[in-house]
Write an enzyme that holds these catalytic residues in place. Structure first.
Site, PDB file in Angstrom:
ATOM      1  CE1 TYR A  45      -9.076   4.921  -2.197  1.00  0.00           C
ATOM      2  CE2 TYR A  45      -9.097   6.257  -4.186  1.00  0.00           C
ATOM      3  CZ  TYR A  45      -8.586   5.206  -3.462  1.00  0.00           C
ATOM      4  OH  TYR A  45      -7.563   4.442  -3.979  1.00  0.00           O
ATOM      5  CB  SER A 105      -5.476   7.193  -5.867  1.00  0.00           C
ATOM      6  OG  SER A 105      -6.386   7.156  -6.958  1.00  0.00           O
TER       7      SER A 105
HETATM    8  N1  LIG Z   1      -7.112  -1.004  -7.753  1.00  0.00           N
HETATM    9  C1  LIG Z   1      -7.119   0.257  -8.141  1.00  0.00           C
HETATM   10  O1  LIG Z   1      -7.708   0.616  -9.169  1.00  0.00           O
HETATM   11  C2  LIG Z   1      -6.381   1.289  -7.325  1.00  0.00           C
HETATM   12  C3  LIG Z   1      -6.189   2.547  -7.894  1.00  0.00           C
HETATM   13  C4  LIG Z   1      -5.535   3.521  -7.175  1.00  0.00           C
HETATM   14  C5  LIG Z   1      -5.053   3.234  -5.912  1.00  0.00           C
HETATM   15  N2  LIG Z   1      -5.262   2.006  -5.368  1.00  0.00           N
HETATM   16  C6  LIG Z   1      -4.765   1.757  -4.013  1.00  0.00           C
HETATM   17  O2  LIG Z   1      -3.932   0.628  -4.033  1.00  0.00           O
HETATM   18  C7  LIG Z   1      -3.959  -0.007  -2.764  1.00  0.00           C
HETATM   19  C8  LIG Z   1      -4.267  -1.491  -2.950  1.00  0.00           C
HETATM   20  O3  LIG Z   1      -5.530  -1.607  -3.573  1.00  0.00           O
HETATM   21  P1  LIG Z   1      -6.035  -2.947  -4.267  1.00  0.00           P
HETATM   22  O4  LIG Z   1      -6.804  -2.509  -5.437  1.00  0.00           O
HETATM   23  O5  LIG Z   1      -4.927  -3.906  -4.440  1.00  0.00           O
HETATM   24  O6  LIG Z   1      -7.059  -3.459  -3.144  1.00  0.00           O
HETATM   25  P2  LIG Z   1      -7.641  -4.921  -2.865  1.00  0.00           P
HETATM   26  O7  LIG Z   1      -7.528  -5.791  -4.063  1.00  0.00           O
HETATM   27  O8  LIG Z   1      -8.981  -4.673  -2.261  1.00  0.00           O
HETATM   28  O9  LIG Z   1      -6.655  -5.484  -1.743  1.00  0.00           O
HETATM   29  C9  LIG Z   1      -6.589  -4.806  -0.532  1.00  0.00           C
HETATM   30  C10 LIG Z   1      -5.505  -5.409   0.331  1.00  0.00           C
HETATM   31  O10 LIG Z   1      -5.405  -4.587   1.502  1.00  0.00           O
HETATM   32  C11 LIG Z   1      -5.696  -5.374   2.637  1.00  0.00           C
HETATM   33  N3  LIG Z   1      -6.440  -4.582   3.589  1.00  0.00           N
HETATM   34  C12 LIG Z   1      -7.647  -3.982   3.419  1.00  0.00           C
HETATM   35  N4  LIG Z   1      -8.000  -3.346   4.536  1.00  0.00           N
HETATM   36  C13 LIG Z   1      -6.987  -3.557   5.424  1.00  0.00           C
HETATM   37  C14 LIG Z   1      -6.779  -3.176   6.757  1.00  0.00           C
HETATM   38  N5  LIG Z   1      -7.676  -2.445   7.412  1.00  0.00           N
HETATM   39  N6  LIG Z   1      -5.640  -3.567   7.367  1.00  0.00           N
HETATM   40  C15 LIG Z   1      -4.707  -4.323   6.717  1.00  0.00           C
HETATM   41  N7  LIG Z   1      -4.872  -4.723   5.453  1.00  0.00           N
HETATM   42  C16 LIG Z   1      -5.996  -4.342   4.823  1.00  0.00           C
HETATM   43  C17 LIG Z   1      -6.475  -6.565   2.152  1.00  0.00           C
HETATM   44  O11 LIG Z   1      -6.269  -7.610   3.100  1.00  0.00           O
HETATM   45  P3  LIG Z   1      -7.346  -8.807   3.350  1.00  0.00           P
HETATM   46  O12 LIG Z   1      -7.153  -9.734   2.195  1.00  0.00           O
HETATM   47  O13 LIG Z   1      -6.988  -9.421   4.625  1.00  0.00           O
HETATM   48  O14 LIG Z   1      -8.695  -8.171   3.363  1.00  0.00           O
HETATM   49  C18 LIG Z   1      -5.824  -6.799   0.797  1.00  0.00           C
HETATM   50  O15 LIG Z   1      -4.617  -7.493   0.927  1.00  0.00           O
HETATM   51  C19 LIG Z   1      -5.000   0.741  -1.945  1.00  0.00           C
HETATM   52  O16 LIG Z   1      -4.353   1.680  -1.122  1.00  0.00           O
HETATM   53  C20 LIG Z   1      -5.837   1.454  -2.994  1.00  0.00           C
HETATM   54  O17 LIG Z   1      -6.441   2.621  -2.492  1.00  0.00           O
HETATM   55  C21 LIG Z   1      -5.920   1.018  -6.047  1.00  0.00           C
END
Ligand SMILES: NC(=O)c1ccc[n+]([C@@H]2O[C@H](COP(=O)([O-])OP(=O)(O)OC[C@H]3O[C@@H](n4cnc5c(N)ncnc54)[C@H](OP(=O)(O)O)[C@@H]3O)[C@@H](O)[C@H]2O)c1
Length: 252
Positions: free
Chosen positions: A157, A144
Site C-alpha cells: 500500500y 498517505s
Molecule cells: N481513511 C484513512 O485513514 C486514509 C489515510 C490515508 C490515505 N487514505 C486514502 O484516501 C483515499 C480515500 O480513502 P477512504 O478512507 O475515504 O476510503 P473508503 O471510505 O473506503 O471510500 C473509498 C471510496 O473509493 C471508491 N472506490 C474504491 N475502489 C474503487 C475503484 N476501484 N474505482 C472507483 N472507486 C473506488 C469507493 O466507491 P464505492 O462506494 O463504489 O465502493 C468509495 O467511494 C484512498 O486513496 C486512501 O488510500 C485514507
C-alpha cells in the site's frame, strides 16, 4: 462569488469517506462535481443528494477504476452528462484501497490490484483528462502519511502511494507552463469505512490512533477535504509539486 464558480471537478471514489467530503466541499465552493464511484450506487446518490440539498451541483459517475477499460468507462459516463468538449478544471484522485499485509502475505494479485486502483488509474485518468483541462487547472492526489515512515504492515500500500509522490513531482514540472498545479494531500488515520474493520468499535485502537496525532484525535474526512479545497482554489496558485501533510501531526 464562490471560488470554484463555473468550474467542473471530477472526484474519484466520491461516494463515501474522504472523497465524499471532498465532493461536498468543492460543490460548496461552487464547482459542478462529478461523483465517481465503483459499486455503491446508493452511497453515490446520497452524496449527490447531500450536495443538491445545500444548493450545490453534482452528478454520479459510475466507473470501477483499476480494471480494463476503466478510463474509457469513466470518460464515457462523464461525456453522457457533460458532453465531450466539457472541461475538467479540477481533478481529484481519491479512489483507493488498502493492501494490509506484510510482504510474506502479499500475493501477486493483491499487489497488482493495489497498484491498479491506487496508482495506475491515477496515471491514466490524468493522461485522458489533460486534453480537456484548461490552463490553470488543478490536480490533487490523496496519498498517505505512510510514505514517510516505515510501514511493513502495509508495505505494498505504501509503495502504491510512494509512486504517486514521483508522479506528482514530475507532472508538476511538466504542466507548470500551462499554469496547472499538481499536488498531493497525505492523510493520517481518518475515520472512514476503509478503517472500519480495526478502528471503529475498538476503543483501544481508537485511543491509540488518536494518541499518534499531535492534535490528539482521529481525523475526520472534512479535515482532508478542506486541504484539498485550498489546493483547488486560487489561493494555492503558487503551490505545486508539493505533498501537504494532513495527519494532524502524526507519527502514524
Ligand atoms: N481513511 C484513512 O485513514 C486514509 C489515510 C490515508 C490515505 N487514505 C486514502 O484516501 C483515499 C480515500 O480513502 P477512504 O478512507 O475515504 O476510503 P473508503 O471510505 O473506503 O471510500 C473509498 C471510496 O473509493 C471508491 N472506490 C474504491 N475502489 C474503487 C475503484 N476501484 N474505482 C472507483 N472507486 C473506488 C469507493 O466507491 P464505492 O462506494 O463504489 O465502493 C468509495 O467511494 C484512498 O486513496 C486512501 O488510500 C485514507
Amino acid at each position: 462569488m464562490a471560488s470554484l464558480e463555473g468550474k467542473t471537478a471530477l472526484v474519484t471514489g466520491a461516494s463515501r469517506g474522504i472523497g465524499r467530503a471532498v465532493a461536498e466541499r468543492l460543490a460548496a465552493d461552487g464547482a459542478l462535481v462529478a461523483v465517481n464511484y465503483a459499486r455503491d450506487e446508493a452511497a453515490a446518490a446520497e452524496t449527490v443528494a447531500a450536495i443538491t440539498k445545500k444548493g450545490g451541483r453534482a452528478f454520479p459517475v459510475r466507473a470501477e477504476l483499476g480494471v480494463p477499460g476503466d478510463v474509457d468507462a469513466l470518460f464515457a459516463a462523464l461525456d453522457r452528462e457533460l458532453g465531450s468538449d466539457a472541461p475538467v478544471d479540477v481533478l481529484v484522485h481519491n479512489a483507493g484501497i488498502n493492501v494490509s499485509a506484510v510482504i510474506e502475505d502479499v500475493t501477486p494479485e493483491m499487489y497488482d490490484r493495489g497498484f491498479a486502483v491506487n496508482t495506475r488509474a491515477a496515471f491514466f485518468v490524468t493522461r485522458r483528462a489533460l486534453a480537456r483541462m484548461p490552463d490553470g487547472g488543478r490536480i490533487v492526489t490523496i496519498t498517505s502519511g505512510v510514505t514517510r515512515i516505515a510501514f511493513p504492515e502495509g508495505i505494498a500500500y505504501a509503495m502504491t502511494k510512494g509512486a504517486l509522490d514521483s508522479f506528482t513531482l514530475a507532472l508538476a514540472k511538466h504542466l507548470g507552463p500551462r499554469g496547472i498545479t499538481v499536488n498531493n494531500v497525505a492523510p493520517g488515520i481518518i475515520d472512514t469505512d476503509i478503517n472500519a474493520g480495526w478502528l471503529r468499535g475498538d476503543a483501544d485502537a481508537w485511543r491509540a490512533s488518536a494518541a499518534r496525532a499531535a492534535l490528539g484525535r482521529v481525523g475526520e474526512p472534512s479535515d482532508v477535504a478542506d486541504v484539498v479545497a485550498f489546493l483547488a482554489s486560487d489561493d494555492a496558485r503558487w503551490v505545486t509539486g508539493a505533498t501537504i501533510d494532513a495527519t494532524g501531526g502524526s507519527d502514524l
